[in-house]
Design a protein around this motif. Structure first.
Motif, PDB file in Angstrom:
ATOM      1  N   ARG A 135     -13.226   7.488  -1.428  1.00  0.00           N
ATOM      2  CA  ARG A 135     -12.366   8.580  -0.946  1.00  0.00           C
ATOM      3  C   ARG A 135     -13.114   9.905  -0.990  1.00  0.00           C
ATOM      4  N   PRO A 139      -5.739   0.617   1.536  1.00  0.00           N
ATOM      5  CA  PRO A 139      -5.041   0.999   2.770  1.00  0.00           C
ATOM      6  C   PRO A 139      -4.874   2.502   2.945  1.00  0.00           C
ATOM      7  N   HIS A 140      -5.226   3.284   1.941  1.00  0.00           N
ATOM      8  CA  HIS A 140      -5.133   4.741   2.054  1.00  0.00           C
ATOM      9  C   HIS A 140      -6.402   5.339   2.653  1.00  0.00           C
ATOM     10  N   LEU A 141      -7.464   4.555   2.763  1.00  0.00           N
ATOM     11  CA  LEU A 141      -8.735   5.098   3.260  1.00  0.00           C
ATOM     12  C   LEU A 141      -8.863   4.843   4.753  1.00  0.00           C
ATOM     13  N   ARG A 142      -8.041   5.564   5.512  1.00  0.00           N
ATOM     14  CA  ARG A 142      -7.958   5.313   6.965  1.00  0.00           C
ATOM     15  C   ARG A 142      -9.267   5.599   7.671  1.00  0.00           C
ATOM     16  N   SER A 143     -10.030   6.545   7.178  1.00  0.00           N
ATOM     17  CA  SER A 143     -11.264   6.904   7.896  1.00  0.00           C
ATOM     18  C   SER A 143     -12.351   5.852   7.708  1.00  0.00           C
ATOM     19  N   ALA A 185     -16.118   9.945   1.503  1.00  0.00           N
ATOM     20  CA  ALA A 185     -15.687  10.019   2.907  1.00  0.00           C
ATOM     21  C   ALA A 185     -15.599  11.464   3.386  1.00  0.00           C
TER      22      ALA A 185
END
Lengths: 358, 358, 358, 358
Positions: free
Chosen positions: A20, A48-52, A23
């Motif tokens: 995170r 699932p919170h690391l969309r990038s 990123a």
């Protein structure tokens, strides 16, 4: 230049937090993410919170996969990093978020961890007062860095200034920590189930068994060396710590309440001055004004350690309350901050002092 | 016989819990509930969980309304009970859940509360070791009882056995408590908003200012009197306590981690034996087996104080971890248990040892 | 260039989140922060997590103080913004995070809010499907922007693609939202106390009274206009919404479960295709792969709306589950994203898609 | 007389709650507690809140161990109870808290569970309106009882009165439930870890796959039979339910928001009257006064289902919000209440209507 990075243990909480932060870091490219049992799966399934980072797939954790990167982060259970690091070569910067390379004392390692001892690496807490300087200096140009234990660095940062200044006695420290369960990782254990932790405060490792105790002792021996000559940690180092962590119902965060006896007739000004001198110029470790104390919400997602200091003359103790996000300043943020220093980047690159609250 | 009861402060948390317990008590009839600004409203509007009391309406809190009951519970802010109790007469049993009648020392009262000092009533913690006996004996037949401060009784029960037995030094106690916000009542304060407390650990009253400190000192002076002669509490009583409460995100519960130095070369058997002797026959205060420590969930809704004891030789401290439901054993349960004793009823009537978990 | 910014309501939750985001925005300088009763105090006292803004002091909220900035954010209770905006002049970009300028229908305003009606400003949800285009187009160059209601934009983004494509019937929508209390602001109300919300799920505004209902109707009328001709919102607009919010014990977050009947014999491909077409190219509104559904933790602190879509043929309903951080994508992030568009900056400047989890 | 009781699955959450309730029941003696992998261990190790049962040791779950008791509770995963019940004989009262004996339709069983179908037992929700009567009548004298699914009974109790009275259409029900993780048991799954659930709302079983759907359909078919003739459940039964559960950060509790279209020009009085008629005389299912809605905290630890009813004419839907403690009224309390009825004891013996709040 852009540094290529590999992160092992990428499906866990520490690995996820390293990702995170990286990123949003302008100078790195996350090229490889690895795991064990989850290898072959998309990273996003586990983070699932690391969309990038949706495009990344978990590789198997092997020396071959980790080789060839400028920077390698290891977020593995203790005892596992050794097999990979030997093969990585000296040119890579390797940062271990696990415990393998934190302790200098073989005795401590054997008592609290057991198994093969690994050589200590440079300890990744830049703001620590050590032998008349800051730990930061040792990190410059380092190629092997041991990120700290989250509870350990929180308590060490809390007390080192007073120990270094000789205004508190490290021989009778008492610290009690309210901690969130993410520090224990994604392990499938009954005591980490939501039903067990919601609405409850749960102590663990009571009575002096927690593995972060020798790590704190080691840091305070180093802090004491600034006024008392160099010392080594061990059973006779004169550092005594009663250490009790309590799991509370918040995903992240450490609130450490640490106390130690006032010594040498230290005045209020001398006591407060010790912490002001240590942290007055620091960005990520901040002493709050008199009468103010931090909450863990204030540092959620931030690389900040906020410290409140009280002088309780009736109890003859200094009380230091410190809030840290265990996954950021306690682990991943400390790792990235140390990385920045080692590489000669601006120390705060990719890191924030602002928490996400409420 | 059935005793008639009035409960003042019935729209608050302490009052509500007294009512919840009394609603299941076979020997009382809840005849009157009173409040201030909410007078005239149905009780159920403020205590929607008390379905069996849906028929009750809040009266105004006045001496006239409270008069004529066999038992009167006062759950009011400190400083308010005096105006009512004088008018209640000696035949009524009056139990104050507020602070007005807890402290014996005028000096302590003035330092920590201020305002008019009120005479101390019998302290409502039956299991406390005091002067070679138990506090229970003083409660038999009492007509004026001061229910304890929730944090105070938790810490006092944690340490009194060791102080009474002379195996720990009350001159350097450190206690840190994880507490739920219900202990602070229904006050409309920003720091008690859900958004402030969810996901966060928030310290308060750091550095020796909490009002429960003199209450603990007083209890431990009484415990010490069992082996050291009677004493009085005060600045020179030799009791020193570093006391830090931390609000954590659970509605109820106190988990107190209390430590004190081991003294007099006490052996493990002597230390553990002190607590076993004190609580071996008690129902509502239980020492857990060696190596076990309580969680607050285990006592939720129960009148139980669960105590775990560790002996940390490296730190030379006894560590006592105690879990209590602040509203039950910490307040309302202690009040009803004391009522039972005062009236000669079976001590556990209407009370349970089983928590609601998970 | 660097834009000068003023933020009113800076001691509240919405104002604080605007500041948190702007503090990391490279193109703005936060010059002024204002409040009412807290004017004159340091910002950090009310927003202790915003360490980088420790130097700011709260000014009084007046037209004079707000004047002269390039951008003004208003985070005030509804009904209060009008007095300031008239005086701000046309050159300033004014973004209202309150409700005053959201509704186009005087009837709706009077029914749900009351008091003076204010002219509608450009609605700040760039990704909304409106009349064959995206709301984004209307934001380009705008000087007056109404940031959305957090629940409203969440539900509108959930359903607009299906309404626009004519595959669901907006005449029988049911939506139930799990929401954190920060959406209700820092108001001192008993039902927002931590003790009331911890461990409990609490419904409110049940039965069609919530103020965000007309805002959703308005958005869906606009979405429907893409295939059915322009329409106006009102009692006869054919949009019917059963809307129930439930407060749950998390500080932030909205998880909206919205369902609507499948119509026009729409195939699975047509249904899914509607959402894919609407959001396939969007950064901050993402449709998850089939069978996946979002959690609020995944968007905590992020400007992302994550959408999971199920087609329940047995119930003949599309089920859309959408996770949003009410303070970011629901309020402050939407405001800054709209600001970026209005000013011609890169739309995602200062915003992140990655949540802070666990 | 005192009935001897055995409880299988005693180390789990449902088993623990059965024990907590039975421990306060005057007419039973808990003689045997059983488990699988935990057999041989003290019960208290797995249920540390059940202090009054500290003397019990977990036996292995076998037919032999369970035989010879007056009452046997089965709290086992579905598919496991059959092997024991055949051997128990007709004289024992057997109550299954699992799913094996709930469904009447083989088709439903195969679609939602799979494996061998088991004959349906008497359904343990006494207050349910069925075929012009209450389910209570069927429980009198029963020797085999199926305790309900917690979500299923909550929704069925919410809607059955309206279906029975013909004022709502069961052909387009939408229900969304905020649920605590204890309903999922002590399973070691990543999605049940505290770190995953704290601070987050997490949907699951979205789109019509939840196993409680056919159980609700079956109950509503029976309710409809009161005015429309008997019916059978199945794909053509005309009952359609959109059902979405959302895990929220509370250990216990279900808050079900259930809506259905108003039909037959039902007036407000007719609609409200349907629920009043159904529950006006019930102790454990209570309709709240108009405009009031329940919170899960109000039923924590209680056997109460609290129902709030709104009539939303704009949406043409009845909205029913029901709060239940999933482990009590949803499981263990329903089981004990059914036991009381079956045995001819007072129905409320050992059960309370008062919740533990805050």
């Amino acid at each position: 230049m852009t540094y290529s990075v590999a992160v092992s243990g990428a499906s866990g909480y520490a690995g996820g937090e390293i990702l995170r932060i990286l990123a949003a870091h302008p100078d790195v490219e996350i090229r490889t993410v690895t795991a064990h049992s989850n290898a072959g799966q998309p990273l996003i399934r586990h983070q699932p919170h690391l969309r990038s980072l949706e495009h990344l797939t978990l590789s198997d954790t092997t020396s071959e996969v980790l080789a060839g990167h400028d920077i390698v982060f290891l977020a593995l259970p203790h005892g596992q990093s050794g097999q990979y690091t030997d093969a990585l070569g000296d040119t890579a910067l390797v940062i271990d978020a696990g415990a393998d390379h934190r302790l200098e004392s073989v005795t401590d390692w054997e008592q609290f961890y057991g198994g093969n001892f690994h050589e200590p690496w440079v300890y990744g807490v830049p703001e620590l007062v050590v032998a008349g300087a800051k730990q930061r200096e040792r990190l410059i140009g380092a190629s092997r860095i041991a990120a700290p234990g989250c509870n350990a660095s929180t308590v060490s940062l809390s007390l080192a200034p007073g120990v270094a200044a000789g205004v508190i006695d490290p021989g009778d420290i008492v610290t009690v920590l309210a901690v969130g369960p993410s520090g224990a990782g994604k392990s499938l254990k009954t005591n980490l189930l939501a039903s067990e932790i919601l609405g409850s405060a749960n102590p663990y490792a009571v009575g002096g068994t927690h593995r972060h105790i020798p790590e704190i002792r080691q840091a305070l021996v180093a802090a004491r060396a600034t006024h008392a000559g160099a010392g080594v940690t061990g059973p006779d180092d004169g550092i005594r710590i009663s250490f009790t962590p309590v799991l509370v119902p918040m995903a992240r965060g450490i609130l450490a309440t640490s106390t130690a006896p006032i010594v040498n007739d230290a005045t209020d000004a001398e006591i407060r001055g010790a912490w002001e001198a240590a942290y007055g110029d620091e960005t990520f470790v901040q002493l709050l004004p008199e009468g103010q104390f931090p909450r863990t919400a204030d540092v959620l997602g931030a690389n900040t350690a906020l410290i409140g200091l009280a002088i309780d003359r009736a109890a003859n103790r200094v009380v230091v309350v410190t809030a840290v996000d265990n996954l950021v300043k306690g682990t991943a943020g400390a790792a990235v901050q140390s990385m920045n220093i080692a590489l000669g980047l601006a120390e705060g690159t990719g890191l924030t002092v602002n928490g996400v609250a409420p």
